[in-house]
Design a protein around this motif. Sequence first.
Motif, PDB file in Angstrom:
ATOM      1  N   ILE A  25       4.626  -5.744   2.056  1.00 29.02           N
ATOM      2  CA  ILE A  25       5.215  -5.006   3.183  1.00 29.02           C
ATOM      3  C   ILE A  25       4.140  -4.391   4.080  1.00 29.02           C
ATOM      4  O   ILE A  25       4.460  -3.669   5.026  1.00 29.02           O
ATOM      5  CB  ILE A  25       6.181  -3.904   2.696  1.00 29.02           C
ATOM      6  CG1 ILE A  25       5.441  -2.832   1.875  1.00 29.02           C
ATOM      7  CG2 ILE A  25       7.318  -4.512   1.871  1.00 29.02           C
ATOM      8  CD1 ILE A  25       6.336  -1.668   1.465  1.00 29.02           C
ATOM      9  N   GLY A  26       2.870  -4.673   3.773  1.00 28.35           N
ATOM     10  CA  GLY A  26       1.787  -4.195   4.613  1.00 28.35           C
ATOM     11  C   GLY A  26       1.384  -2.760   4.384  1.00 28.35           C
ATOM     12  O   GLY A  26       0.612  -2.201   5.161  1.00 28.35           O
ATOM     13  N   LEU A  27       1.898  -2.145   3.330  1.00 25.53           N
ATOM     14  CA  LEU A  27       1.584  -0.741   3.061  1.00 25.53           C
ATOM     15  C   LEU A  27       0.212  -0.585   2.420  1.00 25.53           C
ATOM     16  O   LEU A  27      -0.541   0.336   2.749  1.00 25.53           O
ATOM     17  CB  LEU A  27       2.657  -0.136   2.153  1.00 25.53           C
ATOM     18  CG  LEU A  27       2.541   1.357   1.843  1.00 25.53           C
ATOM     19  CD1 LEU A  27       2.636   2.172   3.139  1.00 25.53           C
ATOM     20  CD2 LEU A  27       3.638   1.790   0.866  1.00 25.53           C
ATOM     21  N   VAL A  60       9.067  11.136  -0.072  1.00 25.40           N
ATOM     22  CA  VAL A  60       8.955  10.449   1.220  1.00 25.40           C
ATOM     23  C   VAL A  60       9.204   8.956   1.023  1.00 25.40           C
ATOM     24  O   VAL A  60       8.672   8.347   0.096  1.00 25.40           O
ATOM     25  CB  VAL A  60       7.568  10.685   1.849  1.00 25.40           C
ATOM     26  CG1 VAL A  60       7.466  10.000   3.208  1.00 25.40           C
ATOM     27  CG2 VAL A  60       7.288  12.179   1.974  1.00 25.40           C
ATOM     28  N   GLY A  61       9.995   8.356   1.890  1.00 27.30           N
ATOM     29  CA  GLY A  61      10.293   6.939   1.795  1.00 27.30           C
ATOM     30  C   GLY A  61       9.124   6.071   2.236  1.00 27.30           C
ATOM     31  O   GLY A  61       8.217   6.528   2.936  1.00 27.30           O
ATOM     32  N   LEU A  62       9.166   4.795   1.856  1.00 26.50           N
ATOM     33  CA  LEU A  62       8.050   3.900   2.152  1.00 26.50           C
ATOM     34  C   LEU A  62       7.851   3.704   3.657  1.00 26.50           C
ATOM     35  O   LEU A  62       6.711   3.621   4.131  1.00 26.50           O
ATOM     36  CB  LEU A  62       8.271   2.545   1.478  1.00 26.50           C
ATOM     37  CG  LEU A  62       8.234   2.543  -0.063  1.00 26.50           C
ATOM     38  CD1 LEU A  62       8.456   1.133  -0.585  1.00 26.50           C
ATOM     39  CD2 LEU A  62       6.907   3.096  -0.576  1.00 26.50           C
ATOM     40  N   THR A  63       8.937   3.629   4.422  1.00 30.59           N
ATOM     41  CA  THR A  63       8.809   3.450   5.867  1.00 30.59           C
ATOM     42  C   THR A  63       8.088   4.629   6.498  1.00 30.59           C
ATOM     43  O   THR A  63       7.190   4.467   7.336  1.00 30.59           O
ATOM     44  CB  THR A  63      10.200   3.285   6.518  1.00 30.59           C
ATOM     45  OG1 THR A  63      10.857   2.150   5.940  1.00 30.59           O
ATOM     46  CG2 THR A  63      10.080   3.094   8.015  1.00 30.59           C
ATOM     47  N   GLU A  64       8.459   5.853   6.069  1.00 34.27           N
ATOM     48  CA  GLU A  64       7.818   7.052   6.599  1.00 34.27           C
ATOM     49  C   GLU A  64       6.372   7.136   6.133  1.00 34.27           C
ATOM     50  O   GLU A  64       5.486   7.561   6.883  1.00 34.27           O
ATOM     51  CB  GLU A  64       8.592   8.298   6.159  1.00 34.27           C
ATOM     52  CG  GLU A  64       8.012   9.629   6.633  1.00 34.27           C
ATOM     53  CD  GLU A  64       8.043   9.798   8.153  1.00 34.27           C
ATOM     54  OE1 GLU A  64       7.419  10.748   8.639  1.00 34.27           O
ATOM     55  OE2 GLU A  64       8.678   8.969   8.832  1.00 34.27           O
ATOM     56  N   ILE A  65       6.093   6.713   4.894  1.00 36.49           N
ATOM     57  CA  ILE A  65       4.712   6.711   4.396  1.00 36.49           C
ATOM     58  C   ILE A  65       3.856   5.795   5.246  1.00 36.49           C
ATOM     59  O   ILE A  65       2.721   6.132   5.605  1.00 36.49           O
ATOM     60  CB  ILE A  65       4.677   6.276   2.916  1.00 36.49           C
ATOM     61  CG1 ILE A  65       5.284   7.359   2.027  1.00 36.49           C
ATOM     62  CG2 ILE A  65       3.234   5.996   2.471  1.00 36.49           C
ATOM     63  CD1 ILE A  65       5.404   6.975   0.566  1.00 36.49           C
ATOM     64  N   ALA A  66       4.381   4.624   5.572  1.00 38.47           N
ATOM     65  CA  ALA A  66       3.631   3.688   6.406  1.00 38.47           C
ATOM     66  C   ALA A  66       3.301   4.316   7.757  1.00 38.47           C
ATOM     67  O   ALA A  66       2.191   4.146   8.288  1.00 38.47           O
ATOM     68  CB  ALA A  66       4.426   2.403   6.593  1.00 38.47           C
TER      69      ALA A  66
END
Length: 252
Positions: A25-27, A60-66
């Motif tokens: 997912i590019g994280l 914190v969700g993964l989208t927000e972490i990214a």
Amino acid sequence: MAWPIAEVARMSGVTARTLRHYDEIGLLPPAWIGSNGHRYYEERQLLQLQQILVLRALGVGLTEIARILGDQVDELEALRDHRRRLVAERDRLDALAATVSRTIADLERSRKDGTPMTINRPENLFEGIQPGDVDASLRDFPEHAEAARRATAAMAPAEIEAGQRERTARMIRLAELMAAGHPADAEPVQSTIDEEYRLLGTIRSVPTEEYLAIARSCTENEQWSAAYEAIAQGLAAYQRAAMEAYAAARLS
């Protein structure tokens, strides 16, 4: 120095499967991929993984972490910000633990003396609980969470405090009924559940299937279950059984 994915998984406690997902997912792409197809991570990636795990621990969700990782410029300042979040979370949990300890002490004193439990400051049960906690606890019921947010936004602080007092009183009443040996489908218990159901309906109309799902969450949702068990051991299952009995008798 570089570490293979298996070693990073061992050091961090994160599974190799999760690390591969973070890459996909590019994280957290690895520093490089060997000719054998294995992922390798260097110090920069380990620091980034630490930040990801800290933010995940804070909910914190993964989208927000990214987004956070993408916006940050200085790693040292980012770590300082993460530390501030951790300290705030520690303080919140300390307040919540103190709240639960007071409740336990009140219950133990009540049972020892054989007198009804009274709470001089019922809102104590809710110290350390933030609006974000309510949102998280309702994650499986997004429509109800949105309705609850709208209802709370329209309330004055005094109204919110009154609601906290009412919820506390019902939780304690159920704990006392359970301790007195009343079955979950007994009239006094069902009367309390009826109050809860009617108050639930003031936020939005809840279909029977959703109501039953909410009942199951009393034991299956870790946050809900912990809240009930902090009041009295077995209260989460008792609340669920009472709600299921109410649905069978009055909503079917």
